[in-house]
Design a protein around this motif. Structure first.
Motif, PDB file in Angstrom:
ATOM      1  N   ASP A  10       0.804  -1.214   0.000  1.00 46.08           N
ATOM      2  CA  ASP A  10       0.000   0.000   0.000  1.00 46.08           C
ATOM      3  C   ASP A  10       0.845   1.276   0.000  1.00 46.08           C
ATOM      4  OD1 ASP A  10       0.914  -0.399   2.577  1.00 46.08           O
ATOM      5  OD2 ASP A  10      -0.892   0.373   3.537  1.00 46.08           O
ATOM      6  N   GLN A  11       2.178   1.125   0.031  1.00 50.06           N
ATOM      7  CA  GLN A  11       3.071   2.276  -0.027  1.00 50.06           C
ATOM      8  C   GLN A  11       3.659   2.391  -1.439  1.00 50.06           C
ATOM      9  OE1 GLN A  11       5.842   2.659   3.325  1.00 50.06           O
ATOM     10  NE2 GLN A  11       4.711   1.034   4.360  1.00 50.06           N
ATOM     11  N   PRO A  12       3.244   3.398  -2.197  1.00 48.15           N
ATOM     12  CA  PRO A  12       3.738   3.556  -3.575  1.00 48.15           C
ATOM     13  C   PRO A  12       5.264   3.657  -3.662  1.00 48.15           C
ATOM     14  CG  PRO A  12       1.840   4.962  -3.210  1.00 48.15           C
ATOM     15  CD  PRO A  12       2.221   4.402  -1.872  1.00 48.15           C
ATOM     16  N   LEU A  13       5.903   4.234  -2.643  1.00 51.62           N
ATOM     17  CA  LEU A  13       7.358   4.377  -2.683  1.00 51.62           C
ATOM     18  C   LEU A  13       8.053   3.013  -2.620  1.00 51.62           C
ATOM     19  CD1 LEU A  13       8.036   7.508  -0.435  1.00 51.62           C
ATOM     20  CD2 LEU A  13       8.274   7.315  -2.920  1.00 51.62           C
ATOM     21  N   ILE A  14       7.492   2.090  -1.840  1.00 52.98           N
ATOM     22  CA  ILE A  14       8.058   0.739  -1.778  1.00 52.98           C
ATOM     23  C   ILE A  14       7.953   0.072  -3.145  1.00 52.98           C
ATOM     24  CG2 ILE A  14       7.824  -1.555  -0.771  1.00 52.98           C
ATOM     25  CD1 ILE A  14       8.897   0.314   1.250  1.00 52.98           C
ATOM     26  N   ARG A  15       6.787   0.161  -3.743  1.00 52.05           N
ATOM     27  CA  ARG A  15       6.588  -0.443  -5.066  1.00 52.05           C
ATOM     28  C   ARG A  15       7.505   0.208  -6.105  1.00 52.05           C
ATOM     29  NH1 ARG A  15       1.025   0.564  -4.078  1.00 52.05           N
ATOM     30  NH2 ARG A  15       0.897   1.767  -6.029  1.00 52.05           N
ATOM     31  N   ALA A  16       7.656   1.527  -6.019  1.00 54.87           N
ATOM     32  CA  ALA A  16       8.497   2.233  -6.988  1.00 54.87           C
ATOM     33  C   ALA A  16       9.954   1.799  -6.867  1.00 54.87           C
ATOM     34  CB  ALA A  16       8.376   3.740  -6.798  1.00 54.87           C
ATOM     35  N   GLY A  17      10.420   1.619  -5.635  1.00 52.95           N
ATOM     36  CA  GLY A  17      11.795   1.177  -5.443  1.00 52.95           C
ATOM     37  C   GLY A  17      12.036  -0.215  -5.990  1.00 52.95           C
ATOM     38  N   LEU A  18      11.092  -1.108  -5.730  1.00 57.48           N
ATOM     39  CA  LEU A  18      11.216  -2.466  -6.253  1.00 57.48           C
ATOM     40  C   LEU A  18      11.141  -2.475  -7.769  1.00 57.48           C
ATOM     41  CD1 LEU A  18       8.983  -4.350  -3.670  1.00 57.48           C
ATOM     42  CD2 LEU A  18      11.441  -4.639  -3.980  1.00 57.48           C
ATOM     43  N   ARG A  19      10.228  -1.705  -8.326  1.00 55.11           N
ATOM     44  CA  ARG A  19      10.100  -1.655  -9.783  1.00 55.11           C
ATOM     45  C   ARG A  19      11.387  -1.132 -10.419  1.00 55.11           C
ATOM     46  NH1 ARG A  19       6.662  -1.361 -14.166  1.00 55.11           N
ATOM     47  NH2 ARG A  19       4.740  -1.799 -13.009  1.00 55.11           N
ATOM     48  N   LEU A  20      12.022  -0.151  -9.791  1.00 53.83           N
ATOM     49  CA  LEU A  20      13.256   0.424 -10.328  1.00 53.83           C
ATOM     50  C   LEU A  20      14.344  -0.633 -10.464  1.00 53.83           C
ATOM     51  CD1 LEU A  20      14.670   3.061 -11.186  1.00 53.83           C
ATOM     52  CD2 LEU A  20      15.408   3.319  -8.810  1.00 53.83           C
ATOM     53  N   VAL A  21      14.468  -1.478  -9.425  1.00 57.33           N
ATOM     54  CA  VAL A  21      15.485  -2.538  -9.473  1.00 57.33           C
ATOM     55  C   VAL A  21      15.104  -3.599 -10.496  1.00 57.33           C
ATOM     56  CG1 VAL A  21      16.592  -4.375  -8.146  1.00 57.33           C
ATOM     57  CG2 VAL A  21      16.206  -2.133  -7.106  1.00 57.33           C
ATOM     58  N   ILE A  22      13.822  -3.996 -10.495  1.00 56.60           N
ATOM     59  CA  ILE A  22      13.374  -5.063 -11.392  1.00 56.60           C
ATOM     60  C   ILE A  22      13.474  -4.643 -12.855  1.00 56.60           C
ATOM     61  CG2 ILE A  22      11.316  -6.353 -12.122  1.00 56.60           C
ATOM     62  CD1 ILE A  22      10.576  -6.571  -9.166  1.00 56.60           C
ATOM     63  N   ASP A  23      13.138  -3.383 -13.137  1.00 55.43           N
ATOM     64  CA  ASP A  23      13.192  -2.913 -14.518  1.00 55.43           C
ATOM     65  C   ASP A  23      14.606  -2.939 -15.094  1.00 55.43           C
ATOM     66  OD1 ASP A  23      10.493  -2.541 -14.694  1.00 55.43           O
ATOM     67  OD2 ASP A  23      10.535  -0.374 -14.339  1.00 55.43           O
ATOM     68  N   GLY A  24      15.606  -2.948 -14.212  1.00 61.33           N
ATOM     69  CA  GLY A  24      16.987  -3.018 -14.677  1.00 61.33           C
ATOM     70  C   GLY A  24      17.520  -4.428 -14.771  1.00 61.33           C
ATOM     71  N   THR A  25      16.643  -5.416 -14.583  1.00 59.76           N
ATOM     72  CA  THR A  25      17.046  -6.818 -14.643  1.00 59.76           C
ATOM     73  C   THR A  25      16.402  -7.485 -15.851  1.00 59.76           C
ATOM     74  OG1 THR A  25      17.117  -6.841 -12.219  1.00 59.76           O
ATOM     75  CG2 THR A  25      17.117  -8.977 -13.338  1.00 59.76           C
ATOM     76  N   PRO A  26      17.191  -8.055 -16.755  1.00 56.75           N
ATOM     77  CA  PRO A  26      16.635  -8.552 -18.014  1.00 56.75           C
ATOM     78  C   PRO A  26      15.678  -9.727 -17.884  1.00 56.75           C
ATOM     79  CG  PRO A  26      18.959  -9.158 -17.803  1.00 56.75           C
ATOM     80  CD  PRO A  26      18.661  -8.194 -16.693  1.00 56.75           C
ATOM     81  N   ASP A  27      15.802 -10.543 -16.827  1.00 55.85           N
ATOM     82  CA  ASP A  27      14.979 -11.756 -16.753  1.00 55.85           C
ATOM     83  C   ASP A  27      13.828 -11.640 -15.778  1.00 55.85           C
ATOM     84  OD1 ASP A  27      16.605 -11.701 -14.529  1.00 55.85           O
ATOM     85  OD2 ASP A  27      16.937 -13.859 -14.477  1.00 55.85           O
ATOM     86  N   VAL A  28      13.556 -10.433 -15.266  1.00 52.31           N
ATOM     87  CA  VAL A  28      12.436 -10.222 -14.343  1.00 52.31           C
ATOM     88  C   VAL A  28      11.658  -8.991 -14.790  1.00 52.31           C
ATOM     89  CG1 VAL A  28      11.715  -9.913 -11.946  1.00 52.31           C
ATOM     90  CG2 VAL A  28      13.845 -11.124 -12.451  1.00 52.31           C
ATOM     91  N   ILE A  29      10.339  -9.097 -14.813  1.00 52.78           N
ATOM     92  CA  ILE A  29       9.502  -7.955 -15.166  1.00 52.78           C
ATOM     93  C   ILE A  29       8.387  -7.793 -14.145  1.00 52.78           C
ATOM     94  CG2 ILE A  29       9.929  -8.161 -17.654  1.00 52.78           C
ATOM     95  CD1 ILE A  29       7.091  -9.357 -17.896  1.00 52.78           C
ATOM     96  N   VAL A  30       7.931  -6.550 -13.964  1.00 47.78           N
ATOM     97  CA  VAL A  30       6.772  -6.288 -13.118  1.00 47.78           C
ATOM     98  C   VAL A  30       5.528  -6.436 -13.980  1.00 47.78           C
ATOM     99  CG1 VAL A  30       5.557  -4.599 -11.705  1.00 47.78           C
ATOM    100  CG2 VAL A  30       8.054  -4.734 -11.597  1.00 47.78           C
ATOM    101  N   ALA A  31       4.744  -7.464 -13.683  1.00 45.95           N
ATOM    102  CA  ALA A  31       3.532  -7.710 -14.461  1.00 45.95           C
ATOM    103  C   ALA A  31       2.377  -6.845 -13.996  1.00 45.95           C
ATOM    104  CB  ALA A  31       3.143  -9.192 -14.373  1.00 45.95           C
ATOM    105  N   GLY A  32       2.407  -6.412 -12.726  1.00 40.32           N
ATOM    106  CA  GLY A  32       1.330  -5.582 -12.211  1.00 40.32           C
ATOM    107  C   GLY A  32       1.632  -5.109 -10.809  1.00 40.32           C
ATOM    108  N   GLU A  33       0.884  -4.102 -10.353  1.00 41.36           N
ATOM    109  CA  GLU A  33       1.044  -3.558  -9.010  1.00 41.36           C
ATOM    110  C   GLU A  33      -0.311  -3.496  -8.324  1.00 41.36           C
ATOM    111  OE1 GLU A  33       3.251   0.044  -8.558  1.00 41.36           O
ATOM    112  OE2 GLU A  33       4.554  -0.387 -10.271  1.00 41.36           O
ATOM    113  N   ALA A  34      -0.310  -3.745  -7.000  1.00 36.89           N
ATOM    114  CA  ALA A  34      -1.538  -3.709  -6.214  1.00 36.89           C
ATOM    115  C   ALA A  34      -1.291  -2.934  -4.930  1.00 36.89           C
ATOM    116  CB  ALA A  34      -1.997  -5.128  -5.891  1.00 36.89           C
ATOM    117  N   GLY A  35      -2.306  -2.193  -4.497  1.00 40.15           N
ATOM    118  CA  GLY A  35      -2.203  -1.435  -3.264  1.00 40.15           C
ATOM    119  C   GLY A  35      -2.946  -2.061  -2.107  1.00 40.15           C
ATOM    120  N   THR A  36      -3.676  -3.150  -2.386  1.00 40.26           N
ATOM    121  CA  THR A  36      -4.419  -3.865  -1.343  1.00 40.26           C
ATOM    122  C   THR A  36      -4.307  -5.363  -1.580  1.00 40.26           C
ATOM    123  OG1 THR A  36      -6.522  -3.976  -2.548  1.00 40.26           O
ATOM    124  CG2 THR A  36      -6.104  -1.979  -1.254  1.00 40.26           C
TER     125      THR A  36
END
Length: 221
Positions: A10-36
């Motif tokens: 539910d914290q957008p900053l946590i999701r944003a930080g994780l997405r930043l790391v994942i987006d820089g990894t070729p074999d992992v992608i963020v398929a979706g985000e949820a706040g609840t």
């Protein structure tokens, strides 16, 4: 193979930080985000991700309830719980709900990414020795008294192996303790996973506790 991840926090900053790391990894992608938790369940139904990184405390449906639903409906989806270990008494409950392990929120983001790879490969996130200490910590808190689990179809030797696994011993340590080969110990673990319907070694530890084979406060080898 690309690992597809749903981030649930539910914290957008946590999701944003994780997405930043994942987006820089070729074999992992963020398929979706949820706040609840409810959104995480719905996204998992739609996307069938490999891994859900799930916060325990979210408004409405919490992470534990969401995890229980996800692991029941999507057995191929692994769940990693995000928690604050020092003050969150729900970690043990999350493992019982089917999570493959847990991470502490103040871990380095790179370590969280590494954990995603471990869990996606089908392994438990928590090493056996850490699992033992984790269960010991939460066993000190009030827990409902449950009837010991029956181990139908488990052989005497497998009970011995399960007891040792429940104490946090590795396959090599189990082999040395029982005077068998590491390969035989590994085969017994695989058989127990199948017979007990356990997703990973973490759940074998819980099964040993539920069956009364080992006290969570035991540390003897």
């Amino acid at each position: 193979m690309t690992i597809r991840v749903v981030l649930a926090d539910d914290q957008p900053l946590i999701r944003a930080g994780l997405r930043l790391v994942i987006d820089g990894t070729p074999d992992v992608i963020v398929a979706g985000e949820a706040g609840t938790g409810a959104q995480a369940v719905q996204l998992t139904r739609q996307l069938r991700p490999d891994v859900v990184v799930m916060d325990i405390r979210m408004p409405g449906m919490d992470g534990i309830e969401a995890t229980q639903t996800i692991t029941a409906e999507s057995p191929d989806t692994r769940v990693i719980m995000l928690t604050t270990f020092d003050d969150d008494g729900n970690v043990y409950a999350s493992l019982r709900a089917g999570a493959s392990g847990f991470l502490v929120k103040d871990m380095a983001l790179e370590d969280i990414l590494s954990a995603v790879h471990v869990v996606a490969a089908g392994d438990a996130l928590i090493a056996p020795s850490v699992t033992r200490r984790l269960i010991a910590e939460f066993a000190e808190r009030p827990q409902p008294r449950l009837r010991p689990r029956e181990l139908t179809g488990v052989t005497a030797r497998e009970r011995e192996v399960l007891t040792l696994a429940g104490r946090g011993l590795s396959n090599a340590e189990i082999a040395a303790h029982l005077h068998i080969s590491p390969g035989t110990a590994k085969a017994h673990i695989a058989s127990l996973l199948t017979k007990l319907g356990a997703r990973d070694r973490v759940q074998l530890v819980i099964a040993a506790y539920d069956a009364g084979l080992v006290s969570p406060l035991q540390d003897d080898r």
